[in-house]
Design a protein around this motif. Sequence first.
Motif, PDB file in Angstrom:
ATOM      1  N   ALA A   1      -2.024  11.986   1.780  1.00 43.97           N
ATOM      2  CA  ALA A   1      -1.010  11.517   2.378  1.00 43.97           C
ATOM      3  C   ALA A   1      -1.321  11.016   3.851  1.00 43.97           C
ATOM      4  O   ALA A   1      -1.205  10.038   4.691  1.00 43.97           O
ATOM      5  CB  ALA A   1       0.447  12.049   2.392  1.00 43.97           C
ATOM      6  N   ALA A   2      -1.965  12.152   4.484  1.00 42.26           N
ATOM      7  CA  ALA A   2      -2.322  12.022   5.933  1.00 42.26           C
ATOM      8  C   ALA A   2      -3.554  11.043   5.995  1.00 42.26           C
ATOM      9  O   ALA A   2      -3.701  10.032   6.947  1.00 42.26           O
ATOM     10  CB  ALA A   2      -2.796  13.282   6.382  1.00 42.26           C
ATOM     11  N   VAL A   3      -4.430  11.041   5.094  1.00 43.63           N
ATOM     12  CA  VAL A   3      -5.610  10.026   5.331  1.00 43.63           C
ATOM     13  C   VAL A   3      -5.146   8.677   5.026  1.00 43.63           C
ATOM     14  O   VAL A   3      -5.409   7.584   5.772  1.00 43.63           O
ATOM     15  CB  VAL A   3      -6.888  10.553   4.123  1.00 43.63           C
ATOM     16  CG1 VAL A   3      -7.878   9.445   4.161  1.00 43.63           C
ATOM     17  CG2 VAL A   3      -7.301  11.826   4.763  1.00 43.63           C
ATOM     18  N   ALA A   4      -4.321   8.457   4.168  1.00 40.16           N
ATOM     19  CA  ALA A   4      -4.063   7.254   3.524  1.00 40.16           C
ATOM     20  C   ALA A   4      -3.092   6.427   4.589  1.00 40.16           C
ATOM     21  O   ALA A   4      -3.079   5.299   4.764  1.00 40.16           O
ATOM     22  CB  ALA A   4      -3.071   7.217   2.356  1.00 40.16           C
ATOM     23  N   LEU A   5      -2.213   7.417   5.114  1.00 33.62           N
ATOM     24  CA  LEU A   5      -1.338   6.986   6.068  1.00 33.62           C
ATOM     25  C   LEU A   5      -2.183   6.356   7.413  1.00 33.62           C
ATOM     26  O   LEU A   5      -1.887   5.260   8.044  1.00 33.62           O
ATOM     27  CB  LEU A   5      -0.350   7.863   6.847  1.00 33.62           C
ATOM     28  CG  LEU A   5       0.641   7.464   7.884  1.00 33.62           C
ATOM     29  CD1 LEU A   5       1.480   6.390   7.298  1.00 33.62           C
ATOM     30  CD2 LEU A   5       1.731   8.765   8.244  1.00 33.62           C
TER      31      LEU A   5
ATOM     32  N   ALA B   1       0.762  -1.138  -0.071  1.00 34.84           N
ATOM     33  CA  ALA B   1      -0.008  -0.023   0.108  1.00 34.84           C
ATOM     34  C   ALA B   1       0.886   1.249   0.003  1.00 34.84           C
ATOM     35  O   ALA B   1       0.585   2.253  -0.554  1.00 34.84           O
ATOM     36  CB  ALA B   1      -0.917   0.071   1.233  1.00 34.84           C
ATOM     37  N   ILE B   2       2.201   0.911   0.500  1.00 39.25           N
ATOM     38  CA  ILE B   2       2.623   2.325   0.718  1.00 39.25           C
ATOM     39  C   ILE B   2       3.267   2.691  -0.594  1.00 39.25           C
ATOM     40  O   ILE B   2       3.519   3.933  -1.051  1.00 39.25           O
ATOM     41  CB  ILE B   2       3.976   2.144   1.830  1.00 39.25           C
ATOM     42  CG1 ILE B   2       3.458   1.756   3.031  1.00 39.25           C
ATOM     43  CG2 ILE B   2       4.909   3.339   1.872  1.00 39.25           C
ATOM     44  CD1 ILE B   2       2.943   2.739   4.015  1.00 39.25           C
ATOM     45  N   GLY B   3       3.895   1.745  -1.528  1.00 44.55           N
ATOM     46  CA  GLY B   3       4.415   1.791  -2.449  1.00 44.55           C
ATOM     47  C   GLY B   3       3.484   2.446  -3.885  1.00 44.55           C
ATOM     48  O   GLY B   3       3.557   3.226  -4.425  1.00 44.55           O
ATOM     49  N   VAL B   4       1.975   1.913  -3.550  1.00 44.27           N
ATOM     50  CA  VAL B   4       1.055   2.382  -4.472  1.00 44.27           C
ATOM     51  C   VAL B   4       0.882   3.904  -4.070  1.00 44.27           C
ATOM     52  O   VAL B   4       0.580   4.704  -4.908  1.00 44.27           O
ATOM     53  CB  VAL B   4      -0.191   1.650  -4.203  1.00 44.27           C
ATOM     54  CG1 VAL B   4      -1.724   2.312  -4.801  1.00 44.27           C
ATOM     55  CG2 VAL B   4      -0.329   0.296  -4.611  1.00 44.27           C
TER      56      VAL B   4
END
Length: 111
Positions: free
Chosen positions: A84-88, A37-40
């Motif tokens: 980035a905040a929501v995805a993290l 998920a981090i790579g995506v």
Amino acid sequence: MNNPPPSLGEIGLTHYLFLGAILFVCGAVCMASKRNAIGVLMGVELVLNGAKHQLRRLRGLQPAFDIEGQVFALFVIVLAAAEAAVALAIVLNFYNNHMTVDVDTAEELKG
């Protein structure tokens, strides 16, 4: 009349457009090939930065496009920070529940 081609040391508009296209393509390949998920998310950031780079460089070609390119670049930066905040937060919550960040195991989240 016609502008002469840039000399060997000059960087022209073509160079910037090529760099933006390379960033966009690298991001699209990263999104398609990564299972993590981090790579995506890194691929999404590259795609957004490639698009931002293209539009920011186009300012100055037409006087009416000056402010629009800058405003669009600002929106892309704000959108990338929010994404980035929501995805993290989502990735951390998923990792706490499943002890992995593999995208394929997220199938069970479909409703």
